[in-house]
Design an enzyme around this catalytic site. Structure first.
Site, PDB file in Angstrom:
ATOM      1  N   GLN A  97     -31.546  61.631 -37.799  1.00  0.00           N
ATOM      2  CA  GLN A  97     -32.341  60.836 -38.725  1.00  0.00           C
ATOM      3  C   GLN A  97     -33.805  60.755 -38.321  1.00  0.00           C
ATOM      4  O   GLN A  97     -34.175  61.068 -37.191  1.00  0.00           O
ATOM      5  CB  GLN A  97     -31.780  59.422 -38.830  1.00  0.00           C
ATOM      6  CG  GLN A  97     -31.737  58.692 -37.502  1.00  0.00           C
ATOM      7  CD  GLN A  97     -31.065  57.328 -37.635  1.00  0.00           C
ATOM      8  OE1 GLN A  97     -31.734  56.310 -37.587  1.00  0.00           O
ATOM      9  NE2 GLN A  97     -29.751  57.311 -37.817  1.00  0.00           N
ATOM     10  N   HIS A  99     -37.534  58.239 -39.545  1.00  0.00           N
ATOM     11  CA  HIS A  99     -38.016  57.087 -40.302  1.00  0.00           C
ATOM     12  C   HIS A  99     -39.428  57.376 -40.801  1.00  0.00           C
ATOM     13  O   HIS A  99     -40.206  58.060 -40.129  1.00  0.00           O
ATOM     14  CB  HIS A  99     -37.986  55.840 -39.422  1.00  0.00           C
ATOM     15  CG  HIS A  99     -36.659  55.643 -38.756  1.00  0.00           C
ATOM     16  ND1 HIS A  99     -35.520  55.349 -39.455  1.00  0.00           N
ATOM     17  CD2 HIS A  99     -36.279  55.761 -37.465  1.00  0.00           C
ATOM     18  CE1 HIS A  99     -34.493  55.271 -38.625  1.00  0.00           C
ATOM     19  NE2 HIS A  99     -34.920  55.516 -37.408  1.00  0.00           N
ATOM     20  N   GLU A 134     -39.317  52.441 -33.729  1.00  0.00           N
ATOM     21  CA  GLU A 134     -38.265  51.791 -32.948  1.00  0.00           C
ATOM     22  C   GLU A 134     -38.343  52.178 -31.476  1.00  0.00           C
ATOM     23  O   GLU A 134     -38.798  53.252 -31.116  1.00  0.00           O
ATOM     24  CB  GLU A 134     -36.868  52.057 -33.539  1.00  0.00           C
ATOM     25  CG  GLU A 134     -36.439  53.500 -33.585  1.00  0.00           C
ATOM     26  CD  GLU A 134     -35.153  53.711 -34.406  1.00  0.00           C
ATOM     27  OE1 GLU A 134     -34.853  52.911 -35.310  1.00  0.00           O
ATOM     28  OE2 GLU A 134     -34.457  54.705 -34.143  1.00  0.00           O
ATOM     29  N   HIS A 264     -34.245  62.268 -34.644  1.00  0.00           N
ATOM     30  CA  HIS A 264     -33.472  61.831 -33.477  1.00  0.00           C
ATOM     31  C   HIS A 264     -32.026  61.524 -33.830  1.00  0.00           C
ATOM     32  O   HIS A 264     -31.687  61.336 -34.997  1.00  0.00           O
ATOM     33  CB  HIS A 264     -34.127  60.597 -32.830  1.00  0.00           C
ATOM     34  CG  HIS A 264     -34.267  59.428 -33.763  1.00  0.00           C
ATOM     35  ND1 HIS A 264     -35.275  59.337 -34.687  1.00  0.00           N
ATOM     36  CD2 HIS A 264     -33.528  58.294 -33.923  1.00  0.00           C
ATOM     37  CE1 HIS A 264     -35.166  58.196 -35.365  1.00  0.00           C
ATOM     38  NE2 HIS A 264     -34.105  57.556 -34.926  1.00  0.00           N
ATOM     39  N   ARG A 283     -31.790  60.836 -43.522  1.00  0.00           N
ATOM     40  CA  ARG A 283     -30.819  61.549 -42.675  1.00  0.00           C
ATOM     41  C   ARG A 283     -30.963  63.056 -42.815  1.00  0.00           C
ATOM     42  O   ARG A 283     -31.321  63.558 -43.871  1.00  0.00           O
ATOM     43  CB  ARG A 283     -29.408  61.097 -43.037  1.00  0.00           C
ATOM     44  CG  ARG A 283     -29.172  59.633 -42.722  1.00  0.00           C
ATOM     45  CD  ARG A 283     -27.741  59.186 -42.952  1.00  0.00           C
ATOM     46  NE  ARG A 283     -27.641  57.766 -42.614  1.00  0.00           N
ATOM     47  CZ  ARG A 283     -27.965  56.778 -43.435  1.00  0.00           C
ATOM     48  NH1 ARG A 283     -28.388  57.057 -44.662  1.00  0.00           N
ATOM     49  NH2 ARG A 283     -27.874  55.523 -43.057  1.00  0.00           N
TER      50      ARG A 283
HETATM   51 ZN   LIG Z   1     -33.503  55.669 -35.797  1.00  0.00          ZN
END
Ligand SMILES: [Zn+2]
Length: 415
Positions: A97, A99, A134, A264, A283
């Site tokens: 995935q 972001h 993140e 990642h 994804r």
């Molecule tokens: Zn992630």
């Protein structure tokens, strides 16, 4: 300061032991426990423990936003807690995935709204208008794939498999060993017609099996990971894509920051994770869920480089109280994200008292040992697995260890 009860999320890839064991509960749990959400995400807010029971942190924030979040935070992020803190326990790999950036998320969210894609639809990509940087910090050894590998090393890895069918693809990357070459190869592989994938993938996997049987050298961890992924997701083009990514092992205390566009997949382990309060995921495979390849290609960062592991040294300066050695015990994970700042507090005989500064909303979670938290007139025993919410208008928090060693993570707004 009030005790905070996290929201437990059960996903198939979760662990039946890791989170329950950390919280001192019976194992194995009835369901796989993947994540414990400590935050105010509308999808699953944590609960603040009160004398009469418990209340959603989301409702607590709505009732007294200025007291709970602080004026500065309201001005910067609106009436919301900008970060989401989690415990994450991966028994099986998560999907491949990435972001979106802030601009991409804002544009994508508006576009899907304008198209009338329902929020619950499985083909909905953007659940909100926020980016989702993140940071993951390992509590146990934590395995992951993150970011594209430096292309000349990927050429070396692919060639080491000695698979004839791979030659045209190796040639493509060798002729253009940069982000354009990685974009071309990744795009080719992720969109291969099933007939081509149906012959290429088995040939590559046969090469992988031969490689791990005869080598104990350079790429054995990477190749073994590809084989494991192909067992979990047979026939998935994500297995080929995984061969292009950095294979990362984090030891406890080490962290990994994932900026927008970083492709990642978390593979295995227990971690603390903090992110902007968003649920925007694109994804790229290794999942039965919706994969939107064109949208993924729009957001991916194809720069191939070694991944930077965050391994902070104890920070000096403020935050230390008591007679301990100056600066010991505090480990700051420095990232560019304005939404959050995560600090690991390690208690031992040199650091028996540590302070969490005032000035904004704070969440603490004890991940080892036991401490007593004192905030103004309030005290709270934070044993392993327990968490606390501290409002913006509350003073500094003094933490005192009750065990020879203890560990607490403190999450605050970044900036
Ligand atoms: Zn992630």
């Amino acid at each position: 300061m009030r005790e905070l009860e996290g929201a437990l999320r059960s996903y198939a890839w979760g662990s039946r032991t890791a989170i329950a064991e950390l919280r001192g509960l019976a194992t194995p749990s009835n369901h796989p426990e993947a994540e414990l959400w400590l935050g105010a995400h509308p999808g699953d807010p944590a609960r603040v423990i009160t004398e009469s029971g418990s209340e959603s942190l989301l409702e607590v924030l709505h009732r007294e936003p200025e007291r709970e979040l602080g004026r500065e935070n309201l001005d910067a992020f609106g009436e919301r807690l900008p970060f989401l803190l989690k415990l994450l326990a991966a028994e099986e790999p998560l999907s491949l995935q990435a972001h979106p950036s802030a601009v991409q998320a804002d544009e994508g969210f508006r576009r899907e709204n304008a198209l009338g894609v329902p929020m619950e639809s499985p083909i909905r990509n953007y659940k909100d208008g926020s980016h989702k940087p993140e940071l993951v910090v390992a509590l146990s050894r934590f395995e992951a794939l993150a970011g594209f590998r430096e292309p000349t090393r990927t050429v070396k890895l692919l060639r080491a498999l000695a698979v004839d069918e791979l030659e045209p693809y190796i040639g493509l990357l060798e002729g253009q060993p940069d982000s354009d070459g990685l974009r071309a190869l990744f795009t080719t592989w992720i969109t291969l017609p099933s007939t081509v994938l149906g012959t290429l993938l088995p040939a590559v996997l046969a090469g992988c099996i031969t490689y791990v049987a005869h080598h104990d050298a350079e790429f054995v961890t990477e190749i073994r990971t590809a084989l494991e992924l192909s067992e979990a997701y047979p026939g998935d083009a994500g297995v080929l894509a995984a061969l292009l990514l950095n294979r990362v092992t984090l030891e406890p205390g080490q962290g990994l920051f994932l900026a927008a566009g970083n492709l990642h997949a978390y593979l295995h382990g227990l971690a603390v994770e903090i992110m902007a309060n968003s649920d925007n995921v694109l994804r790229g495979g290794l999942t039965p869920k919706h994969v939107d390849v064109p949208e993924l290609l729009r957001v991916l960062d194809f720069v191939g480089a070694d991944i930077e592991v965050l391994d902070p040294a104890p920070s000096s300066g403020s935050g230390q109280s008591g007679s301990g050695q100056s600066g010991s015990g505090r480990y700051e994970y420095v990232t560019p994200a304005p939404e959050f700042r995560l600090t690991r507090l390690e208690f031992d005989s040199n650091a028996t008292d540590l302070v969490v500064e005032a000035g904004g909303p704070r969440i603490l979670i004890c991940t080892d040992g036991a401490v007593t938290a004192t905030c103004g007139a309030d005290t709270l025993d934070l044993d392993r697995g327990r968490a606390a919410w501290i409002a913006a208008d509350e003073p500094v928090v003094h933490l005192t260890t009750r065990t020879p060693t203890a560990q607490v993570f403190s999450a605050v707004v970044g900036r």
